[in-house]
Design a protein around this motif. Structure first.
Motif, short mmCIF file in Angstrom:
data_model
loop_
_atom_site.label_atom_id
_atom_site.label_comp_id
_atom_site.label_asym_id
_atom_site.label_seq_id
_atom_site.Cartn_x
_atom_site.Cartn_y
_atom_site.Cartn_z
N LEU A 55 0.82 -1.22 0.00
CA LEU A 55 0.00 0.00 0.00
C LEU A 55 0.85 1.27 0.00
CD1 LEU A 55 -2.53 -1.08 2.77
CD2 LEU A 55 -2.96 -0.97 0.30
N PRO A 56 0.50 2.24 -0.85
CA PRO A 56 1.19 3.53 -0.75
C PRO A 56 0.79 4.22 0.56
CG PRO A 56 -0.53 3.59 -2.44
CD PRO A 56 -0.46 2.18 -1.93
N ALA A 57 1.65 5.09 1.06
CA ALA A 57 1.42 5.75 2.35
C ALA A 57 0.12 6.54 2.38
CB ALA A 57 2.60 6.65 2.69
N ASP A 58 -0.32 7.06 1.24
CA ASP A 58 -1.52 7.89 1.22
C ASP A 58 -2.79 7.11 0.82
OD1 ASP A 58 -0.86 7.51 -1.44
OD2 ASP A 58 -1.17 9.60 -2.01
N ALA A 59 -2.70 5.80 0.76
CA ALA A 59 -3.85 4.98 0.35
C ALA A 59 -5.01 5.12 1.34
CB ALA A 59 -3.45 3.52 0.24
N ARG A 60 -6.20 5.35 0.79
CA ARG A 60 -7.43 5.36 1.58
C ARG A 60 -8.08 4.00 1.41
NH1 ARG A 60 -11.10 8.77 -0.70
NH2 ARG A 60 -12.26 8.92 1.22
N LEU A 61 -8.55 3.41 2.52
CA LEU A 61 -9.17 2.10 2.46
C LEU A 61 -10.55 2.14 3.09
CD1 LEU A 61 -5.88 1.60 2.92
CD2 LEU A 61 -6.66 -0.74 2.63
N TRP B 95 -16.93 2.24 6.39
CA TRP B 95 -16.15 3.30 7.02
C TRP B 95 -14.82 3.42 6.27
CZ3 TRP B 95 -11.42 3.64 9.63
CH2 TRP B 95 -11.21 4.82 10.34
N VAL B 96 -14.37 4.64 6.04
CA VAL B 96 -13.14 4.89 5.28
C VAL B 96 -12.01 5.30 6.22
CG1 VAL B 96 -12.05 6.34 3.52
CG2 VAL B 96 -14.40 5.53 3.19
N TYR B 97 -10.88 4.57 6.11
CA TYR B 97 -9.67 5.00 6.81
C TYR B 97 -8.91 5.92 5.87
CZ TYR B 97 -5.29 5.37 9.17
OH TYR B 97 -4.20 5.90 9.81
N ASP B 98 -8.73 7.15 6.30
CA ASP B 98 -7.98 8.15 5.54
C ASP B 98 -6.74 8.50 6.35
OD1 ASP B 98 -6.92 10.38 4.26
OD2 ASP B 98 -8.88 11.28 3.89
N PRO B 99 -5.54 8.20 5.85
CA PRO B 99 -4.33 8.48 6.63
C PRO B 99 -4.17 9.96 6.98
CG PRO B 99 -3.76 7.78 4.41
CD PRO B 99 -5.23 7.59 4.57
N ALA B 100 -4.74 10.85 6.18
CA ALA B 100 -4.66 12.28 6.49
C ALA B 100 -5.43 12.62 7.76
CB ALA B 100 -5.19 13.10 5.32
N ALA C 68 -8.00 -6.83 7.46
CA ALA C 68 -8.07 -7.58 6.20
C ALA C 68 -9.42 -7.37 5.50
CB ALA C 68 -7.82 -9.06 6.44
N GLN C 69 -10.40 -6.82 6.22
CA GLN C 69 -11.73 -6.55 5.64
C GLN C 69 -11.77 -5.22 4.89
OE1 GLN C 69 -14.15 -8.88 5.69
NE2 GLN C 69 -12.64 -10.13 6.71
N PHE C 70 -10.64 -4.56 4.79
CA PHE C 70 -10.60 -3.25 4.11
C PHE C 70 -10.13 -3.42 2.67
CE2 PHE C 70 -11.20 -1.84 8.27
CZ PHE C 70 -11.51 -0.49 8.25
N MET C 71 -10.69 -2.60 1.79
CA MET C 71 -10.28 -2.60 0.40
C MET C 71 -9.81 -1.21 0.00
SD MET C 71 -14.00 -3.19 -1.27
CE MET C 71 -15.41 -2.35 -0.61
N VAL C 72 -8.89 -1.19 -0.92
CA VAL C 72 -8.28 0.06 -1.36
C VAL C 72 -9.27 0.83 -2.23
CG1 VAL C 72 -6.36 1.06 -2.66
CG2 VAL C 72 -6.02 -1.06 -1.36
#
Length: 73
Positions: free
Chosen positions: A18-24, A31-36, A67-71
């Motif tokens: 995964l790239p560092a800025d990938a949202r999953l 629910w979205v994980y946003d690294p920002a 593991a239930q998260f998708m890019v």
């Protein structure tokens, strides 16, 4: 290419892909994980890549496994 063994957007459980800025997005509750933004519930600070969330981290909305998260594209 999707050979039928994975779903579109899967990172196959290999966080290093995964790239560092990938949202999953959680495929259970969306629910979205946003690294920002990080994750206030699990006290993950903004700027933390999904690959760097703690090993015990779970979806803050439904308790789904990482593991239930998708890019997201």
């Amino acid at each position: 290419m999707n050979d039928g063994t994975t779903f579109e957007g899967s990172y196959l459980g290999d966080r290093s892909r995964l790239p560092a800025d990938a949202r999953l997005e959680c495929k259970i509750c969306w629910w979205v994980y946003d690294p920002a933004e990080g994750d206030e519930v699990w006290q993950v600070p903004p700027g933390t890549a999904f690959a760097d969330v703690p090993a015990h981290w779970r979806c803050p909305r439904c308790d789904g496994d990482p593991a239930q998260f998708m890019v997201l594209g």
